[in-house]
Design a protein around this motif. Structure first.
Motif: not given
Length: 96
Positions: A37-41
């Motif tokens: 999920p860090a990629a989207v953040k």
């Protein structure tokens, strides 16, 4: 290219379009298929920044070059569609 309001708008539009595609085509699959999920953040935050810059550049070119309301609405809608900024840039390049 960066010395006119329209030139700045076109450059920011391309950067915003690329960030949108990175968010949709790279970050979202990383989040949902690889549980990252860090990629989207990160991509989402950068895209948000570029979108705000795009809106500010749109306002600047609107007042500087006296764009019509329909042209402004079209430029805004183009920013919401994948590949929309690239189509808009091609049209603006023909006008320039």
């Amino acid at each position: 290219m960066m010395n006119t309001a329209l030139g700045r708008f076109r450059v920011i539009g391309i950067i915003e379009g690329i960030s949108y595609l990175v968010l949709l085509l790279i970050a979202m699959p990383l989040k949902y298929y690889l549980d990252f999920p860090a990629a989207v953040k990160i991509a989402g935050s950068l895209h948000g920044l570029f979108f705000v810059l795009y809106i500010l550049a749109l306002a600047h070119v609107t007042f500087k070059d006296r764009w019509s309301v329909l042209k402004v609405i079209g430029a805004f809608i183009a920013s919401l569609l994948p590949f929309g900024n690239f189509v808009l840039d091609a049209r603006l390049k023909k006008e320039q």
